[in-house]
Design an enzyme around this catalytic site. Sequence first.
Site, PDB file in Angstrom:
ATOM      1  N   ARG A  84     -17.749  20.281  -5.461  1.00 22.60           N
ATOM      2  CA  ARG A  84     -17.485  19.295  -5.697  1.00 22.60           C
ATOM      3  C   ARG A  84     -15.848  19.206  -5.634  1.00 22.60           C
ATOM      4  NH1 ARG A  84     -18.969  22.074 -11.022  1.00 22.60           N
ATOM      5  NH2 ARG A  84     -20.921  20.542 -12.136  1.00 22.60           N
ATOM      6  N   LYS A 106     -11.405   6.455   1.347  1.00 27.29           N
ATOM      7  CA  LYS A 106     -12.397   5.965   0.760  1.00 27.29           C
ATOM      8  C   LYS A 106     -13.666   6.200   2.163  1.00 27.29           C
ATOM      9  CE  LYS A 106     -11.902   0.961  -1.101  1.00 27.29           C
ATOM     10  NZ  LYS A 106     -11.986  -0.098  -0.080  1.00 27.29           N
ATOM     11  N   GLU A 148      -8.509  -4.151  13.908  1.00 25.42           N
ATOM     12  CA  GLU A 148      -8.212  -3.426  12.628  1.00 25.42           C
ATOM     13  C   GLU A 148      -6.208  -3.886  12.451  1.00 25.42           C
ATOM     14  OE1 GLU A 148      -9.543  -3.492   9.546  1.00 25.42           O
ATOM     15  OE2 GLU A 148     -11.645  -3.570  10.384  1.00 25.42           O
ATOM     16  N   LYS A 190      -0.852   0.834   5.912  1.00 27.37           N
ATOM     17  CA  LYS A 190      -1.780   0.808   4.711  1.00 27.37           C
ATOM     18  C   LYS A 190      -1.474   2.057   4.192  1.00 27.37           C
ATOM     19  CE  LYS A 190      -6.358   2.128   4.334  1.00 27.37           C
ATOM     20  NZ  LYS A 190      -8.002   2.239   5.045  1.00 27.37           N
ATOM     21  N   GLU A 200      -8.035   0.538  -5.349  1.00 27.40           N
ATOM     22  CA  GLU A 200      -8.684  -1.150  -5.002  1.00 27.40           C
ATOM     23  C   GLU A 200      -8.656  -1.887  -6.121  1.00 27.40           C
ATOM     24  OE1 GLU A 200     -10.938  -1.773  -1.928  1.00 27.40           O
ATOM     25  OE2 GLU A 200     -11.727  -3.917  -2.267  1.00 27.40           O
ATOM     26  N   ARG A 204      -4.525  -3.512  -3.004  1.00 25.76           N
ATOM     27  CA  ARG A 204      -5.479  -2.949  -1.842  1.00 25.76           C
ATOM     28  C   ARG A 204      -6.708  -3.907  -0.902  1.00 25.76           C
ATOM     29  NH1 ARG A 204      -8.017   3.247  -0.956  1.00 25.76           N
ATOM     30  NH2 ARG A 204      -9.032   2.996   1.154  1.00 25.76           N
ATOM     31  N   ASN A 208      -8.732  -6.090   3.096  1.00 25.79           N
ATOM     32  CA  ASN A 208     -10.526  -6.439   3.852  1.00 25.79           C
ATOM     33  C   ASN A 208     -10.348  -7.992   3.968  1.00 25.79           C
ATOM     34  OD1 ASN A 208     -11.630  -4.795   1.826  1.00 25.79           O
ATOM     35  ND2 ASN A 208     -11.090  -4.928  -0.399  1.00 25.79           N
ATOM     36  N   HIS A 211     -13.251  -9.380   5.827  1.00 29.74           N
ATOM     37  CA  HIS A 211     -14.438  -8.056   5.622  1.00 29.74           C
ATOM     38  C   HIS A 211     -15.982  -9.048   4.640  1.00 29.74           C
ATOM     39  CE1 HIS A 211     -11.731  -4.985   7.809  1.00 29.74           C
ATOM     40  NE2 HIS A 211     -12.398  -4.574   6.896  1.00 29.74           N
ATOM     41  N   HIS A 215     -18.578  -8.184   6.543  1.00 29.29           N
ATOM     42  CA  HIS A 215     -20.042  -7.378   6.082  1.00 29.29           C
ATOM     43  C   HIS A 215     -21.237  -8.096   5.977  1.00 29.29           C
ATOM     44  CE1 HIS A 215     -17.206  -4.584   3.937  1.00 29.29           C
ATOM     45  NE2 HIS A 215     -17.388  -4.076   5.119  1.00 29.29           N
ATOM     46  N   HIS A 228     -17.980  -3.143  14.434  1.00 28.24           N
ATOM     47  CA  HIS A 228     -17.023  -3.290  12.828  1.00 28.24           C
ATOM     48  C   HIS A 228     -15.871  -4.369  13.116  1.00 28.24           C
ATOM     49  CE1 HIS A 228     -16.552  -3.118   8.819  1.00 28.24           C
ATOM     50  NE2 HIS A 228     -15.236  -2.542   9.551  1.00 28.24           N
TER      51      HIS A 228
HETATM   52  N1  LIG Z   1     -13.256   4.333   5.046  1.00 25.44           N
HETATM   53  C1  LIG Z   1     -12.449   3.333   5.170  1.00 25.44           C
HETATM   54  O1  LIG Z   1     -11.463   3.514   4.929  1.00 25.44           O
HETATM   55  C2  LIG Z   1     -12.716   2.572   6.422  1.00 25.44           C
HETATM   56  C3  LIG Z   1     -12.180   1.387   6.733  1.00 25.44           C
HETATM   57  C4  LIG Z   1     -12.448   0.678   8.238  1.00 25.44           C
HETATM   58  C5  LIG Z   1     -14.044   1.318   8.604  1.00 25.44           C
HETATM   59  N2  LIG Z   1     -14.746   2.207   8.313  1.00 25.44           N
HETATM   60  C6  LIG Z   1     -15.711   1.972   8.323  1.00 25.44           C
HETATM   61  O2  LIG Z   1     -15.958   2.350  10.006  1.00 25.44           O
HETATM   62  C7  LIG Z   1     -17.256   2.981  10.836  1.00 25.44           C
HETATM   63  C8  LIG Z   1     -16.385   2.144  12.331  1.00 25.44           C
HETATM   64  O3  LIG Z   1     -15.952   3.076  13.194  1.00 25.44           O
HETATM   65  P1  LIG Z   1     -15.273   3.032  14.212  1.00 25.44           P
HETATM   66  O4  LIG Z   1     -14.835   1.362  14.826  1.00 25.44           O
HETATM   67  O5  LIG Z   1     -14.800   4.198  15.314  1.00 25.44           O
HETATM   68  O6  LIG Z   1     -17.416   3.252  14.548  1.00 25.44           O
HETATM   69  P2  LIG Z   1     -17.727   4.783  15.155  1.00 25.44           P
HETATM   70  O7  LIG Z   1     -17.590   5.690  14.586  1.00 25.44           O
HETATM   71  O8  LIG Z   1     -19.150   4.307  15.296  1.00 25.44           O
HETATM   72  O9  LIG Z   1     -16.995   5.148  16.491  1.00 25.44           O
HETATM   73  C9  LIG Z   1     -17.239   4.005  17.607  1.00 25.44           C
HETATM   74  C10 LIG Z   1     -18.094   4.992  19.186  1.00 25.44           C
HETATM   75  O10 LIG Z   1     -17.699   5.231  19.781  1.00 25.44           O
HETATM   76  C11 LIG Z   1     -17.760   6.439  19.896  1.00 25.44           C
HETATM   77  N3  LIG Z   1     -16.309   7.543  20.441  1.00 25.44           N
HETATM   78  C12 LIG Z   1     -15.569   7.833  19.059  1.00 25.44           C
HETATM   79  N4  LIG Z   1     -14.372   8.593  19.358  1.00 25.44           N
HETATM   80  C13 LIG Z   1     -14.713   8.516  20.825  1.00 25.44           C
HETATM   81  C14 LIG Z   1     -13.604   9.007  21.975  1.00 25.44           C
HETATM   82  N5  LIG Z   1     -12.495   8.504  21.429  1.00 25.44           N
HETATM   83  N6  LIG Z   1     -13.990   8.956  22.915  1.00 25.44           N
HETATM   84  C15 LIG Z   1     -15.309   7.892  23.837  1.00 25.44           C
HETATM   85  N7  LIG Z   1     -16.276   7.843  22.630  1.00 25.44           N
HETATM   86  C16 LIG Z   1     -15.660   7.934  21.619  1.00 25.44           C
HETATM   87  C17 LIG Z   1     -18.747   7.143  18.813  1.00 25.44           C
HETATM   88  O11 LIG Z   1     -19.025   7.920  18.814  1.00 25.44           O
HETATM   89  C18 LIG Z   1     -19.457   6.197  18.815  1.00 25.44           C
HETATM   90  O12 LIG Z   1     -19.932   6.002  19.611  1.00 25.44           O
HETATM   91  C19 LIG Z   1     -17.912   1.694   9.872  1.00 25.44           C
HETATM   92  O13 LIG Z   1     -18.682   2.163   9.564  1.00 25.44           O
HETATM   93  C20 LIG Z   1     -16.501   1.326   8.789  1.00 25.44           C
HETATM   94  O14 LIG Z   1     -17.605  -0.112   7.531  1.00 25.44           O
HETATM   95  C21 LIG Z   1     -14.231   2.761   6.727  1.00 25.44           C
END
Ligand SMILES: NC(=O)c1ccc[n+]([C@@H]2O[C@H](COP(=O)([O-])OP(=O)(O)OC[C@H]3O[C@@H](n4cnc5c(N)ncnc54)[C@H](O)[C@@H]3O)[C@@H](O)[C@H]2O)c1
Length: 321
Positions: A84, A106, A148, A190, A200, A204, A208, A211, A215, A228
């Site tokens: 939990r 999130k 972003e 943020k 949200e 919040r 988006n 987005h 999506h 993304h």
């Molecule tokens: N929770 C939230 O509020 C929120 C907000 C925005 C996005 N997201 C989610 O985040 C995801 C996208 O995140 P992302 O763009 O970070 O993608 P990711 O986590 O897939 O990372 C991108 C790539 O970079 C590599 N990587 C990470 N750090 C590295 C580093 N320092 N050096 C070399 N390689 C590295 C990873 O292994 C991966 O291959 C999506 O799934 C999206 O839905 C969530």
Amino acid sequence: MTREKVIPAVPERFILADSNTVRLLSEKADYVLPAGEESKVWARLEEILAAMLGADLSRDSTVVVVGGGVVADVGSLAASLYMRGARLILVPTTLLSMVDAALGGKTGVNFGGYKNLVGTFYPAEEVRIGIGFVESLPEREYRSGLAEVIKTGLLGDEEVVEILESRREAIADRDFEVLEEAVWRCILVKGAVVERDLREGGIRAHLNLGHTFAHALESVQGFGAWTHGEAVAWGIARAMELGVRLGVTEDEHADRVFRLLSQYGFRTELMPDAADSLVAAMRKDKKRQGPTMRFILQRDAQDTVIEEVEAEVIRAMLAGE
Ligand SMILES: NC(=O)c1ccc[n+]([C@@H]2O[C@H](COP(=O)([O-])OP(=O)(O)OC[C@H]3O[C@@H](n4cnc5c(N)ncnc54)[C@H](O)[C@@H]3O)[C@@H](O)[C@H]2O)c1
């Protein structure tokens, strides 16, 4: 926030990384997620929970998640469910995660073809940002994070937009000083939004911006075909276009945003052939409420509004009619 790539030395840690970020660690990870959006699935969540149990974690243990948004989303969801709720520290290593994914609580996995359909709200106890991590990011991932940053500046900080416009070379060179300033400002934007509206219910939703389009694009093209951030940049362009069509967005603002997006190399062109499938994907979007669809639009920079728009208006815009 520091420049150091530090993994916190807390007692009873369970370190979760992905197959790329594991190389950034000087210690052993307890679970390594295959890198990529394909890992944001139920089966991986179950594996992580099994590894936590296997490591004999208690509720007082700390899950330390080292990586981008993917590992942050799945790892935080696992931490929120385990007994939990285990303790959680995020160490974001992508620019996107530093300014967005690691903030605001999130969590989620993709489910049944829908992005982030299953998840919880579970803010980390700490988010430790080491700007130095951006050094090893592949160019495409770095640029994805910049989308972003652009979005966050447009929503809440003119200074960020001006930094992006005037310090393009420094940003391309990943200049730590310029990045620190921009990242810190994005965190404040943020943070302020999430503090007012964690779940949200209202403001919040502004985060988006772009987005709903993003999506839909990701689900039509298959998760992972676009990063993304690339999808978000494309979505921001569509939000500008829609706003102009509806008479909401100032022309000069839309032009400025298109210019900024293309200066950073983002694709902004219409894809008329995909219009129908994009609308179908949007209709199914879990954020839809009622027969019309809600869109985040901007009158101007830092002046954001939510509008209900008929699906046919969206289809015509996407088809370029
Ligand atoms: N929770 C939230 O509020 C929120 C907000 C925005 C996005 N997201 C989610 O985040 C995801 C996208 O995140 P992302 O763009 O970070 O993608 P990711 O986590 O897939 O990372 C991108 C790539 O970079 C590599 N990587 C990470 N750090 C590295 C580093 N320092 N050096 C070399 N390689 C590295 C990873 O292994 C991966 O291959 C999506 O799934 C999206 O839905 C969530």
